[in-house]
Enzyme design. Sequence first.
Site, short mmCIF file in Angstrom:
data_model
loop_
_atom_site.label_atom_id
_atom_site.label_comp_id
_atom_site.label_asym_id
_atom_site.label_seq_id
_atom_site.Cartn_x
_atom_site.Cartn_y
_atom_site.Cartn_z
N SER A 241 0.77 -1.43 0.49
CA SER A 241 0.25 0.09 0.08
C SER A 241 1.34 1.06 -0.20
O SER A 241 0.71 2.15 -0.69
CB SER A 241 -0.70 -0.10 1.39
N HIS A 318 4.95 -12.71 7.24
CA HIS A 318 5.58 -11.93 6.94
C HIS A 318 6.82 -11.64 5.48
O HIS A 318 7.97 -12.68 6.08
CB HIS A 318 6.11 -10.77 7.80
N ARG A 327 3.43 -5.29 16.80
CA ARG A 327 1.67 -4.70 16.30
C ARG A 327 1.31 -5.41 17.07
O ARG A 327 -0.14 -5.14 17.62
CB ARG A 327 1.77 -4.21 15.18
N ASP A 373 -2.13 -8.64 11.14
CA ASP A 373 -3.72 -8.70 11.47
C ASP A 373 -4.09 -9.86 12.37
O ASP A 373 -5.57 -10.30 11.87
CB ASP A 373 -3.78 -9.21 10.01
#
Length: 432
Positions: A241, A318, A327, A373
Amino acid sequence: MDPLKKKFAEKAAALKTEMKAFSKEHGHKVVDEVKLSQVFGGMRGVKSMIWETSQLDAEEGIRFRGYSIPELKEKLPKADGGKEPLPEGLFWLMLVDEIPTQEEVKWLSAEWEKRSDVPPYVFDALDALPKDTHPMAQFSIAASALQTESIFSKKYAEGLNKNDYWDATYEDSMNLIAKLPRIAAYIYRRVYHNGNHISPAKGQDWSANYAHMLGIEDADFKSLMRLYLTIHADHEGGNASAHTVHLVGSTLSDAYLSFAAGMNSLAGPLHGLANQEVIKWIFAMVESLGTTKPSDEAIEKYINDTLASGRVIPGYGHAVLRKPDPRFTAQKVFAEEYIKDDDYVNIVWQLFNIVPRVLGALGKVKNPWPNVDAHSGALLVHYGLKEYSYYTVLFGVSRALGVLSALCWSRALGFPLERPKSMTYKAMQALV
Ligand code: HAX
Protein backbone atom coordinates in the site's frame (compact mmCIF):
# COMPACT_ATOMS: atom_id res chain seq x y z
CA MET A 1 1.21 29.51 7.99
CA ASP A 2 0.09 26.91 10.55
CA PRO A 3 2.70 25.78 13.11
CA LEU A 4 3.07 22.22 11.77
CA LYS A 5 3.41 23.40 8.19
CA LYS A 6 5.98 26.00 9.24
CA LYS A 7 8.08 23.37 11.00
CA PHE A 8 7.77 21.03 8.03
CA ALA A 9 8.78 23.76 5.56
CA GLU A 10 11.92 24.58 7.55
CA LYS A 11 12.99 20.94 8.01
CA ALA A 12 12.21 20.00 4.43
CA ALA A 13 14.16 22.90 2.95
CA ALA A 14 17.23 22.01 5.01
CA LEU A 15 17.05 18.29 4.20
CA LYS A 16 16.49 18.93 0.50
CA THR A 17 19.71 20.90 0.27
CA GLU A 18 21.62 18.31 2.31
CA MET A 19 20.28 15.35 0.29
CA LYS A 20 21.07 16.99 -3.01
CA ALA A 21 24.71 17.41 -2.01
CA PHE A 22 24.83 13.89 -0.54
CA SER A 23 23.40 12.33 -3.68
CA LYS A 24 25.81 14.33 -5.87
CA GLU A 25 28.82 13.26 -3.85
CA HIS A 26 27.88 9.58 -3.38
CA GLY A 27 25.70 8.98 -6.42
CA HIS A 28 28.14 6.48 -7.93
CA LYS A 29 28.23 4.20 -4.85
CA VAL A 30 26.60 0.75 -4.99
CA VAL A 31 23.88 0.27 -2.34
CA ASP A 32 22.69 -3.18 -3.36
CA GLU A 33 23.09 -6.00 -5.82
CA VAL A 34 19.99 -7.69 -7.19
CA LYS A 35 19.87 -11.45 -7.54
CA LEU A 36 17.81 -13.23 -10.16
CA SER A 37 15.79 -14.82 -7.34
CA GLN A 38 14.79 -11.32 -6.18
CA VAL A 39 13.68 -10.35 -9.68
CA PHE A 40 11.45 -13.44 -9.80
CA GLY A 41 10.59 -13.22 -6.10
CA GLY A 42 8.66 -9.98 -5.77
CA MET A 43 11.76 -7.75 -5.33
CA ARG A 44 12.12 -8.82 -1.66
CA GLY A 45 14.77 -6.79 0.11
CA VAL A 46 15.91 -4.71 -2.88
CA LYS A 47 16.99 -1.31 -1.52
CA SER A 48 15.51 1.19 -3.93
CA MET A 49 13.64 3.99 -2.21
CA ILE A 50 13.97 6.70 0.44
CA TRP A 51 11.19 6.64 3.05
CA GLU A 52 11.73 8.91 6.02
CA THR A 53 8.76 8.24 8.29
CA SER A 54 9.55 4.71 9.53
CA GLN A 55 11.93 1.80 9.08
CA LEU A 56 11.36 -1.94 9.50
CA ASP A 57 13.88 -4.32 11.00
CA ALA A 58 13.30 -8.04 10.35
CA GLU A 59 13.96 -8.98 13.98
CA GLU A 60 12.87 -5.88 15.92
CA GLY A 61 9.89 -4.79 13.85
CA ILE A 62 8.85 -1.26 13.04
CA ARG A 63 10.39 1.95 14.35
CA PHE A 64 8.71 5.26 13.59
CA ARG A 65 11.37 7.95 13.33
CA GLY A 66 13.54 5.69 15.47
CA TYR A 67 10.90 4.95 18.14
CA SER A 68 9.59 1.43 18.78
CA ILE A 69 5.89 0.92 19.59
CA PRO A 70 6.51 0.59 23.38
CA GLU A 71 8.53 3.82 23.23
CA LEU A 72 5.73 5.57 21.35
CA LYS A 73 3.24 4.36 23.95
CA GLU A 74 5.36 6.01 26.59
CA LYS A 75 6.34 9.23 24.82
CA LEU A 76 3.44 10.33 22.60
CA PRO A 77 0.74 12.55 24.11
CA LYS A 78 -2.43 10.81 25.32
CA ALA A 79 -6.08 11.84 25.57
CA ASP A 80 -7.08 13.22 28.99
CA GLY A 81 -7.12 10.27 31.37
CA GLY A 82 -6.14 7.86 28.57
CA LYS A 83 -3.19 5.47 28.38
CA GLU A 84 -2.89 4.91 24.65
CA PRO A 85 -0.97 7.23 22.28
CA LEU A 86 -2.90 9.65 20.08
CA PRO A 87 -2.37 9.02 16.34
CA GLU A 88 -2.26 12.80 15.92
CA GLY A 89 1.05 12.67 17.79
CA LEU A 90 2.42 9.98 15.49
CA PHE A 91 1.49 12.01 12.41
CA TRP A 92 3.31 15.00 13.87
CA LEU A 93 6.35 12.84 14.65
CA MET A 94 6.42 11.27 11.17
CA LEU A 95 6.05 14.63 9.46
CA VAL A 96 8.58 16.72 11.38
CA ASP A 97 10.66 14.18 13.32
CA GLU A 98 9.76 15.64 16.74
CA ILE A 99 7.63 14.25 19.56
CA PRO A 100 4.87 16.87 19.87
CA THR A 101 3.71 18.47 23.09
CA GLN A 102 0.21 17.97 24.49
CA GLU A 103 -0.74 21.45 23.19
CA GLU A 104 0.55 20.71 19.70
CA VAL A 105 -1.49 17.53 19.52
CA LYS A 106 -4.58 19.35 20.82
CA TRP A 107 -4.05 21.89 18.06
CA LEU A 108 -3.85 19.10 15.47
CA SER A 109 -7.07 17.42 16.70
CA ALA A 110 -8.84 20.80 16.45
CA GLU A 111 -7.30 21.51 13.03
CA TRP A 112 -8.51 18.17 11.64
CA GLU A 113 -11.96 18.83 13.11
CA LYS A 114 -11.98 22.20 11.29
CA ARG A 115 -11.11 20.52 7.99
CA SER A 116 -13.42 17.50 8.39
CA ASP A 117 -16.52 18.54 6.38
CA VAL A 118 -17.20 16.13 3.53
CA PRO A 119 -18.95 17.52 0.42
CA PRO A 120 -22.43 15.97 -0.05
CA TYR A 121 -21.63 14.58 -3.52
CA VAL A 122 -19.19 12.13 -1.92
CA PHE A 123 -22.04 10.66 0.14
CA ASP A 124 -24.24 10.71 -2.99
CA ALA A 125 -21.55 8.74 -4.85
CA LEU A 126 -21.49 6.17 -2.04
CA ASP A 127 -25.28 5.98 -1.91
CA ALA A 128 -25.36 5.20 -5.64
CA LEU A 129 -23.40 1.97 -5.05
CA PRO A 130 -25.01 -1.37 -4.25
CA LYS A 131 -24.88 -1.86 -0.48
CA ASP A 132 -22.93 -5.08 -0.88
CA THR A 133 -20.06 -3.31 -2.66
CA HIS A 134 -17.05 -4.25 -0.52
CA PRO A 135 -16.38 -1.50 2.05
CA MET A 136 -12.81 -1.13 0.72
CA ALA A 137 -14.14 -0.50 -2.80
CA GLN A 138 -16.51 2.11 -1.32
CA PHE A 139 -13.64 3.68 0.63
CA SER A 140 -11.45 3.90 -2.45
CA ILE A 141 -14.30 5.33 -4.56
CA ALA A 142 -15.03 7.96 -1.89
CA ALA A 143 -11.35 9.01 -1.74
CA SER A 144 -11.30 9.31 -5.54
CA ALA A 145 -14.60 11.24 -5.53
CA LEU A 146 -13.07 13.72 -3.08
CA GLN A 147 -10.35 14.51 -5.62
CA THR A 148 -12.39 17.51 -6.81
CA GLU A 149 -11.18 19.08 -3.53
CA SER A 150 -7.52 18.77 -4.48
CA ILE A 151 -5.65 22.02 -4.08
CA PHE A 152 -2.59 20.51 -5.75
CA SER A 153 -4.54 19.60 -8.89
CA LYS A 154 -6.18 23.01 -9.15
CA LYS A 155 -2.92 24.87 -8.62
CA TYR A 156 -1.01 22.56 -10.98
CA ALA A 157 -3.55 23.30 -13.72
CA GLU A 158 -2.92 27.00 -13.13
CA GLY A 159 0.85 26.51 -13.40
CA LEU A 160 2.31 25.63 -10.00
CA ASN A 161 6.02 26.25 -9.37
CA LYS A 162 7.67 22.89 -8.53
CA ASN A 163 9.15 24.44 -5.39
CA ASP A 164 5.60 24.81 -4.08
CA TYR A 165 4.41 21.24 -4.72
CA TRP A 166 4.95 20.36 -1.08
CA ASP A 167 2.68 23.17 0.16
CA ALA A 168 -0.38 22.06 -1.85
CA THR A 169 0.37 18.40 -1.00
CA TYR A 170 0.47 19.27 2.70
CA GLU A 171 -2.93 21.00 2.43
CA ASP A 172 -4.43 18.06 0.51
CA SER A 173 -3.01 15.54 3.01
CA MET A 174 -4.30 17.42 6.04
CA ASN A 175 -7.75 17.82 4.45
CA LEU A 176 -7.97 14.18 3.38
CA ILE A 177 -6.87 12.80 6.76
CA ALA A 178 -9.38 15.09 8.47
CA LYS A 179 -12.25 13.79 6.32
CA LEU A 180 -11.45 10.06 6.34
CA PRO A 181 -13.13 9.09 9.65
CA ARG A 182 -16.37 10.75 8.50
CA ILE A 183 -16.29 8.87 5.19
CA ALA A 184 -15.28 5.58 6.79
CA ALA A 185 -18.00 5.82 9.43
CA TYR A 186 -20.54 6.73 6.74
CA ILE A 187 -19.70 3.52 4.88
CA TYR A 188 -20.06 1.48 8.09
CA ARG A 189 -23.43 2.94 9.08
CA ARG A 190 -24.69 2.74 5.48
CA VAL A 191 -23.83 -0.93 5.05
CA TYR A 192 -24.51 -2.35 8.51
CA HIS A 193 -26.90 0.09 10.22
CA ASN A 194 -29.50 0.87 7.54
CA GLY A 195 -27.97 4.24 6.76
CA ASN A 196 -28.70 5.44 10.28
CA HIS A 197 -25.80 7.93 10.36
CA ILE A 198 -24.29 9.63 13.40
CA SER A 199 -23.15 13.25 13.16
CA PRO A 200 -19.58 14.05 14.17
CA ALA A 201 -18.97 15.12 17.76
CA LYS A 202 -17.25 18.40 18.59
CA GLY A 203 -14.05 18.78 20.57
CA GLN A 204 -12.94 15.13 20.48
CA ASP A 205 -9.72 13.64 19.21
CA TRP A 206 -9.59 12.04 15.74
CA SER A 207 -9.99 8.44 17.01
CA ALA A 208 -12.67 9.14 19.62
CA ASN A 209 -14.78 11.00 17.07
CA TYR A 210 -14.39 8.11 14.60
CA ALA A 211 -15.52 5.63 17.29
CA HIS A 212 -18.47 7.94 18.06
CA MET A 213 -19.54 8.07 14.40
CA LEU A 214 -19.26 4.28 14.15
CA GLY A 215 -21.73 4.19 17.04
CA ILE A 216 -19.49 2.72 19.76
CA GLU A 217 -19.12 5.04 22.77
CA ASP A 218 -17.33 2.62 25.13
CA ALA A 219 -14.30 4.47 26.56
CA ASP A 220 -12.13 1.36 26.26
CA PHE A 221 -13.05 1.01 22.57
CA LYS A 222 -11.95 4.63 22.08
CA SER A 223 -8.64 3.70 23.71
CA LEU A 224 -8.35 0.71 21.39
CA MET A 225 -9.01 2.96 18.39
CA ARG A 226 -6.22 5.33 19.45
CA LEU A 227 -3.80 2.42 19.68
CA TYR A 228 -5.11 0.75 16.50
CA LEU A 229 -4.91 3.92 14.41
CA THR A 230 -1.38 4.53 15.69
CA ILE A 231 0.17 1.11 15.12
CA HIS A 232 -1.27 0.54 11.63
CA ALA A 233 -0.07 3.90 10.29
CA ASP A 234 3.22 3.04 8.61
CA HIS A 235 5.51 0.07 7.89
CA GLU A 236 8.34 1.68 5.88
CA GLY A 237 7.99 2.30 2.16
CA GLY A 238 8.21 -1.07 0.41
CA ASN A 239 4.94 -2.66 1.58
CA ALA A 240 2.31 -2.81 -1.14
CA SER A 241 0.00 0.00 0.00
CA ALA A 242 2.78 2.44 0.88
CA HIS A 243 4.70 1.66 -2.27
CA THR A 244 1.56 2.12 -4.37
CA VAL A 245 0.96 5.58 -2.92
CA HIS A 246 4.63 6.42 -3.50
CA LEU A 247 4.57 5.17 -7.11
CA VAL A 248 1.30 6.84 -8.07
CA GLY A 249 2.31 10.00 -6.21
CA SER A 250 5.57 10.10 -8.17
CA THR A 251 3.54 10.83 -11.34
CA LEU A 252 2.30 13.98 -9.54
CA SER A 253 -1.11 12.42 -9.10
CA ASP A 254 -2.53 14.32 -6.13
CA ALA A 255 -2.89 13.01 -2.56
CA TYR A 256 -6.51 11.86 -3.12
CA LEU A 257 -5.81 9.70 -6.18
CA SER A 258 -2.52 8.41 -4.78
CA PHE A 259 -4.20 7.44 -1.51
CA ALA A 260 -7.12 5.74 -3.32
CA ALA A 261 -4.61 3.69 -5.32
CA GLY A 262 -2.90 2.64 -2.10
CA MET A 263 -6.23 1.55 -0.65
CA ASN A 264 -6.86 -0.70 -3.66
CA SER A 265 -3.56 -2.34 -2.82
CA LEU A 266 -4.32 -2.62 0.90
CA ALA A 267 -7.53 -4.44 -0.06
CA GLY A 268 -5.69 -7.61 -1.15
CA PRO A 269 -5.87 -10.70 1.12
CA LEU A 270 -2.07 -11.05 1.29
CA HIS A 271 -1.93 -7.48 2.66
CA GLY A 272 -4.54 -5.49 4.65
CA LEU A 273 -7.52 -7.68 3.86
CA ALA A 274 -5.82 -10.35 5.99
CA ASN A 275 -7.43 -8.68 9.04
CA GLN A 276 -10.90 -9.70 7.81
CA GLU A 277 -9.63 -13.09 6.65
CA VAL A 278 -8.26 -13.93 10.13
CA ILE A 279 -11.51 -13.52 12.02
CA LYS A 280 -13.54 -15.03 9.17
CA TRP A 281 -11.28 -18.10 9.41
CA ILE A 282 -11.63 -18.19 13.22
CA PHE A 283 -15.44 -17.90 12.96
CA ALA A 284 -15.46 -20.77 10.45
CA MET A 285 -13.25 -22.83 12.77
CA VAL A 286 -15.56 -22.21 15.75
CA GLU A 287 -18.55 -23.19 13.64
CA SER A 288 -16.87 -26.30 12.31
CA LEU A 289 -15.67 -27.41 15.76
CA GLY A 290 -18.99 -26.49 17.38
CA THR A 291 -17.45 -24.61 20.31
CA THR A 292 -15.95 -21.22 21.18
CA LYS A 293 -13.57 -23.03 23.56
CA PRO A 294 -11.78 -25.48 21.26
CA SER A 295 -8.94 -27.70 22.48
CA ASP A 296 -5.38 -27.20 21.22
CA GLU A 297 -5.61 -30.55 19.41
CA ALA A 298 -8.80 -29.56 17.58
CA ILE A 299 -7.26 -26.23 16.56
CA GLU A 300 -4.11 -27.91 15.27
CA LYS A 301 -6.17 -30.29 13.16
CA TYR A 302 -8.13 -27.34 11.74
CA ILE A 303 -4.86 -25.55 10.85
CA ASN A 304 -3.58 -28.67 9.09
CA ASP A 305 -6.86 -29.05 7.19
CA THR A 306 -6.60 -25.42 6.03
CA LEU A 307 -3.04 -25.98 4.80
CA ALA A 308 -4.00 -29.28 3.14
CA SER A 309 -6.70 -27.45 1.18
CA GLY A 310 -4.01 -25.24 -0.37
CA ARG A 311 -4.79 -22.10 1.64
CA VAL A 312 -2.59 -19.90 3.84
CA ILE A 313 -3.11 -19.35 7.58
CA PRO A 314 -4.17 -15.69 7.60
CA GLY A 315 -2.40 -13.39 10.05
CA TYR A 316 0.82 -15.41 9.98
CA GLY A 317 3.97 -14.83 7.94
CA HIS A 318 5.58 -11.68 6.61
CA ALA A 319 7.68 -10.60 3.67
CA VAL A 320 10.24 -8.85 5.90
CA LEU A 321 9.64 -9.69 9.58
CA ARG A 322 11.27 -12.78 11.08
CA LYS A 323 9.91 -12.49 14.64
CA PRO A 324 6.45 -11.88 16.17
CA ASP A 325 5.21 -8.51 14.93
CA PRO A 326 5.42 -5.87 17.69
CA ARG A 327 2.07 -4.60 16.42
CA PHE A 328 0.62 -8.03 17.32
CA THR A 329 2.31 -7.80 20.71
CA ALA A 330 0.93 -4.29 21.33
CA GLN A 331 -2.61 -5.58 20.74
CA LYS A 332 -1.98 -8.60 22.99
CA VAL A 333 -0.77 -6.28 25.76
CA PHE A 334 -3.90 -4.18 25.28
CA ALA A 335 -6.12 -7.27 25.56
CA GLU A 336 -4.29 -8.46 28.69
CA GLU A 337 -4.98 -5.12 30.32
CA TYR A 338 -8.50 -4.31 29.13
CA ILE A 339 -10.21 -7.60 28.28
CA LYS A 340 -10.72 -10.41 30.75
CA ASP A 341 -11.45 -13.92 29.50
CA ASP A 342 -12.92 -13.43 26.03
CA ASP A 343 -13.32 -16.64 24.00
CA TYR A 344 -12.11 -15.13 20.70
CA VAL A 345 -9.14 -13.41 22.33
CA ASN A 346 -8.28 -16.73 23.97
CA ILE A 347 -8.41 -18.48 20.58
CA VAL A 348 -6.02 -15.87 19.14
CA TRP A 349 -3.60 -16.64 21.98
CA GLN A 350 -4.01 -20.42 21.48
CA LEU A 351 -3.21 -19.93 17.79
CA PHE A 352 -0.09 -17.97 18.78
CA ASN A 353 1.06 -21.06 20.70
CA ILE A 354 0.27 -23.52 17.90
CA VAL A 355 0.56 -21.96 14.42
CA PRO A 356 4.29 -21.04 14.48
CA ARG A 357 5.24 -24.66 15.24
CA VAL A 358 2.98 -26.03 12.49
CA LEU A 359 4.13 -23.49 9.88
CA GLY A 360 7.77 -23.96 10.98
CA ALA A 361 7.48 -27.70 10.37
CA LEU A 362 6.51 -27.05 6.72
CA GLY A 363 10.13 -26.01 6.18
CA LYS A 364 9.34 -23.35 3.57
CA VAL A 365 7.65 -20.55 5.52
CA LYS A 366 10.32 -17.91 6.24
CA ASN A 367 8.40 -16.33 9.09
CA PRO A 368 5.96 -18.54 11.03
CA TRP A 369 5.09 -15.77 13.50
CA PRO A 370 1.91 -13.65 13.75
CA ASN A 371 1.67 -10.32 11.92
CA VAL A 372 -0.42 -7.24 12.73
CA ASP A 373 -3.62 -8.82 11.41
CA ALA A 374 -3.61 -11.91 13.66
CA HIS A 375 -5.07 -10.08 16.66
CA SER A 376 -7.16 -7.10 15.65
CA GLY A 377 -10.38 -8.96 14.72
CA ALA A 378 -10.85 -10.53 18.15
CA LEU A 379 -10.46 -7.10 19.82
CA LEU A 380 -13.01 -5.49 17.51
CA VAL A 381 -15.47 -8.35 17.98
CA HIS A 382 -15.14 -7.92 21.75
CA TYR A 383 -16.36 -4.31 21.51
CA GLY A 384 -19.23 -5.22 19.18
CA LEU A 385 -17.66 -4.35 15.82
CA LYS A 386 -18.33 -7.79 14.36
CA GLU A 387 -18.76 -6.93 10.68
CA TYR A 388 -15.37 -8.15 9.53
CA SER A 389 -15.74 -7.09 5.87
CA TYR A 390 -15.27 -3.59 7.27
CA TYR A 391 -11.98 -4.18 9.09
CA THR A 392 -9.60 -3.20 6.30
CA VAL A 393 -11.23 0.25 6.17
CA LEU A 394 -10.05 0.84 9.75
CA PHE A 395 -6.56 -0.15 8.64
CA GLY A 396 -6.84 2.22 5.68
CA VAL A 397 -7.84 5.21 7.82
CA SER A 398 -4.70 4.64 9.90
CA ARG A 399 -2.45 3.98 6.90
CA ALA A 400 -3.31 7.47 5.59
CA LEU A 401 -1.13 8.97 8.33
CA GLY A 402 2.03 7.22 7.15
CA VAL A 403 1.61 7.33 3.41
CA LEU A 404 0.45 10.95 3.29
CA SER A 405 3.19 12.26 5.57
CA ALA A 406 5.64 10.36 3.35
CA LEU A 407 3.99 11.87 0.24
CA CYS A 408 4.55 15.36 1.70
CA TRP A 409 8.24 14.47 2.05
CA SER A 410 8.45 13.11 -1.50
CA ARG A 411 7.06 16.38 -2.87
CA ALA A 412 9.23 18.52 -0.58
CA LEU A 413 12.40 16.63 -1.49
CA GLY A 414 11.55 16.75 -5.18
CA PHE A 415 11.67 12.98 -5.72
CA PRO A 416 11.32 12.07 -9.40
CA LEU A 417 8.92 9.84 -11.31
CA GLU A 418 9.52 6.22 -10.26
CA ARG A 419 10.45 3.99 -13.16
CA PRO A 420 12.31 0.71 -12.47
CA LYS A 421 13.44 -1.60 -15.26
CA SER A 422 11.59 -4.73 -16.32
CA MET A 423 12.98 -7.50 -18.52
CA THR A 424 11.54 -10.24 -20.66
CA TYR A 425 12.37 -13.83 -19.70
CA LYS A 426 14.37 -14.17 -22.91
CA ALA A 427 16.42 -11.09 -22.04
CA MET A 428 17.03 -12.47 -18.55
CA GLN A 429 18.14 -15.83 -20.02
CA ALA A 430 20.55 -14.02 -22.31
CA LEU A 431 21.91 -12.02 -19.37
CA VAL A 432 22.72 -15.03 -17.19
N1 HAX B 1 0.32 -19.97 5.76
C1 HAX B 1 0.68 -20.92 4.85
N2 HAX B 1 1.72 -20.81 4.05
C2 HAX B 1 2.46 -19.69 4.14
C3 HAX B 1 2.18 -18.69 5.07
C4 HAX B 1 1.04 -18.85 5.88
N3 HAX B 1 0.65 -17.90 6.75
N4 HAX B 1 3.10 -17.71 4.94
C5 HAX B 1 3.93 -18.09 3.95
N5 HAX B 1 3.55 -19.29 3.46
C6 HAX B 1 4.11 -20.03 2.34
C7 HAX B 1 4.01 -19.17 1.08
O1 HAX B 1 2.70 -19.25 0.52
C8 HAX B 1 5.09 -19.80 0.20
O2 HAX B 1 4.58 -21.02 -0.29
P1 HAX B 1 4.92 -21.52 -1.80
O3 HAX B 1 6.40 -21.58 -1.86
O4 HAX B 1 4.23 -22.83 -1.88
O5 HAX B 1 4.36 -20.48 -2.71
C9 HAX B 1 6.18 -20.13 1.24
O6 HAX B 1 5.51 -20.22 2.51
C10 HAX B 1 7.27 -19.08 1.32
O7 HAX B 1 6.67 -17.83 1.57
P2 HAX B 1 7.47 -16.72 2.42
O8 HAX B 1 8.70 -16.37 1.66
O9 HAX B 1 7.62 -17.15 3.81
O10 HAX B 1 6.44 -15.51 2.44
P3 HAX B 1 6.24 -14.35 1.37
O11 HAX B 1 7.21 -13.26 1.63
O12 HAX B 1 6.22 -14.89 -0.02
O13 HAX B 1 4.76 -13.88 1.68
C11 HAX B 1 2.95 -13.26 3.06
C12 HAX B 1 4.45 -13.14 2.81
C13 HAX B 1 2.54 -12.28 4.12
C14 HAX B 1 2.20 -12.92 1.76
C15 HAX B 1 2.64 -14.72 3.50
O14 HAX B 1 3.31 -15.00 4.72
C16 HAX B 1 1.15 -15.00 3.65
O15 HAX B 1 0.49 -15.32 2.66
N6 HAX B 1 0.59 -14.85 4.89
C17 HAX B 1 -0.82 -15.02 5.13
C18 HAX B 1 -1.59 -13.79 4.70
C19 HAX B 1 -1.34 -12.64 5.65
O16 HAX B 1 -1.42 -12.76 6.85
N7 HAX B 1 -1.04 -11.46 5.08
C20 HAX B 1 -0.81 -10.24 5.88
C21 HAX B 1 0.66 -9.86 5.95
C22 HAX B 1 0.89 -8.62 6.77
C23 HAX B 1 0.29 -7.44 6.11
O17 HAX B 1 0.66 -6.96 5.06
N8 HAX B 1 -0.75 -6.92 6.69
O18 HAX B 1 -1.46 -5.92 6.11
